[in-house]
Scaffold this motif. Structure first.
Motif, PDB file in Angstrom:
ATOM      1  N   THR A  69     120.749 124.277  31.091  1.00  0.00           N
ATOM      2  CA  THR A  69     120.366 124.614  32.465  1.00  0.00           C
ATOM      3  C   THR A  69     120.564 123.406  33.348  1.00  0.00           C
ATOM      4  O   THR A  69     120.093 122.302  33.028  1.00  0.00           O
TER       5      THR A  69
ATOM      6  N   ASP B 136     123.474 127.352  25.656  1.00  0.00           N
ATOM      7  CA  ASP B 136     123.270 127.502  27.093  1.00  0.00           C
ATOM      8  C   ASP B 136     122.279 126.453  27.564  1.00  0.00           C
ATOM      9  O   ASP B 136     121.106 126.469  27.192  1.00  0.00           O
TER      10      ASP B 136
ATOM     11  N   ARG C 178     121.086 126.958  37.390  1.00  0.00           N
ATOM     12  CA  ARG C 178     122.243 127.690  36.868  1.00  0.00           C
ATOM     13  C   ARG C 178     122.518 127.314  35.413  1.00  0.00           C
ATOM     14  O   ARG C 178     122.286 126.198  34.988  1.00  0.00           O
ATOM     15  N   THR C 179     123.050 128.235  34.661  1.00  0.00           N
ATOM     16  CA  THR C 179     123.444 127.989  33.278  1.00  0.00           C
ATOM     17  C   THR C 179     124.705 127.135  33.227  1.00  0.00           C
ATOM     18  O   THR C 179     125.617 127.313  34.036  1.00  0.00           O
TER      19      THR C 179
ATOM     20  N   HIS D 270     127.371 125.916  30.087  1.00  0.00           N
ATOM     21  CA  HIS D 270     127.683 126.070  28.673  1.00  0.00           C
ATOM     22  C   HIS D 270     127.938 124.698  28.060  1.00  0.00           C
ATOM     23  O   HIS D 270     128.669 123.878  28.619  1.00  0.00           O
TER      24      HIS D 270
ATOM     25  N   PRO E 144     129.882 128.572  33.805  1.00  0.00           N
ATOM     26  CA  PRO E 144     130.089 129.965  33.386  1.00  0.00           C
ATOM     27  C   PRO E 144     131.452 130.478  33.864  1.00  0.00           C
ATOM     28  O   PRO E 144     131.872 130.210  34.994  1.00  0.00           O
TER      29      PRO E 144
ATOM     30  N   THR F  93     128.356 127.270  20.945  1.00  0.00           N
ATOM     31  CA  THR F  93     128.082 127.159  22.376  1.00  0.00           C
ATOM     32  C   THR F  93     126.600 127.393  22.626  1.00  0.00           C
ATOM     33  O   THR F  93     126.037 128.406  22.220  1.00  0.00           O
TER      34      THR F  93
END
Length: 144
Positions: free
Chosen positions: A18, A16, A100-101, A103, A118, A14
């Motif tokens: 943006t 991260d 925001r993140t 995945h 998330p 996984t």
């Protein structure tokens, strides 16, 4: 390898990403960290809510990979034109804000990733990736 894997399975990496705005538009893009598992200028399978789409992985000005859409076919991913993009509705359904993140689950390096907000979980179908020679032939046919 099992036929289905959860996002937290040991074989799934996984990353991260943006959520960002693409240029001066209100269109979404997922900026990814530089990673060998996500090759630039290739069309990958991208899973959104259990549905598999195709996305051409572009390069940002710094060379990092970015996803700028999710389409029904590899041809549409390469030439989106009037094709329906499924990335923006996926973002809107989650009410995600830019910055925001997101995945990015690498299900099969170089072939298939899944996107999750998330706190979400996901399960992915695992299939044998196409043989390189067959994939090259299919890509050539699509470009004709």
């Amino acid at each position: 390898m099992p036929d289905r894997v959860a996002h937290d399975h040991p074989t799934v990496e996984t990353l991260d990403g943006t959520l960002a705005r693409y240029g001066a538009t209100h269109r979404s893009e997922i900026r990814l960290p530089s990673n060998d598992a996500i090759p630039v200028d290739e069309v990958l399978r991208v899973v959104l809510d259990g549905v598999e789409y195709r996305a051409e992985i572009a390069a940002r000005s710094n060379g990092d990979p970015v996803i700028r859409g999710a389409y029904e076919t590899p041809r549409q991913a390469r030439n989106p034109g009037a094709a329906t993009d499924h990335l923006d509705p996926w973002v809107e359904d989650r009410d995600l804000a830019f910055g925001r993140t997101v995945h990015v689950d690498v299900v099969d390096a170089g072939h298939k990733v899944g996107l999750r907000a998330p706190g979400e979980s996901a399960t992915y179908t695992v299939v044998e990736p196409p043989k390189d020679s067959l994939a090259a032939i299919a890509k050539d046919l699509e470009e004709d």
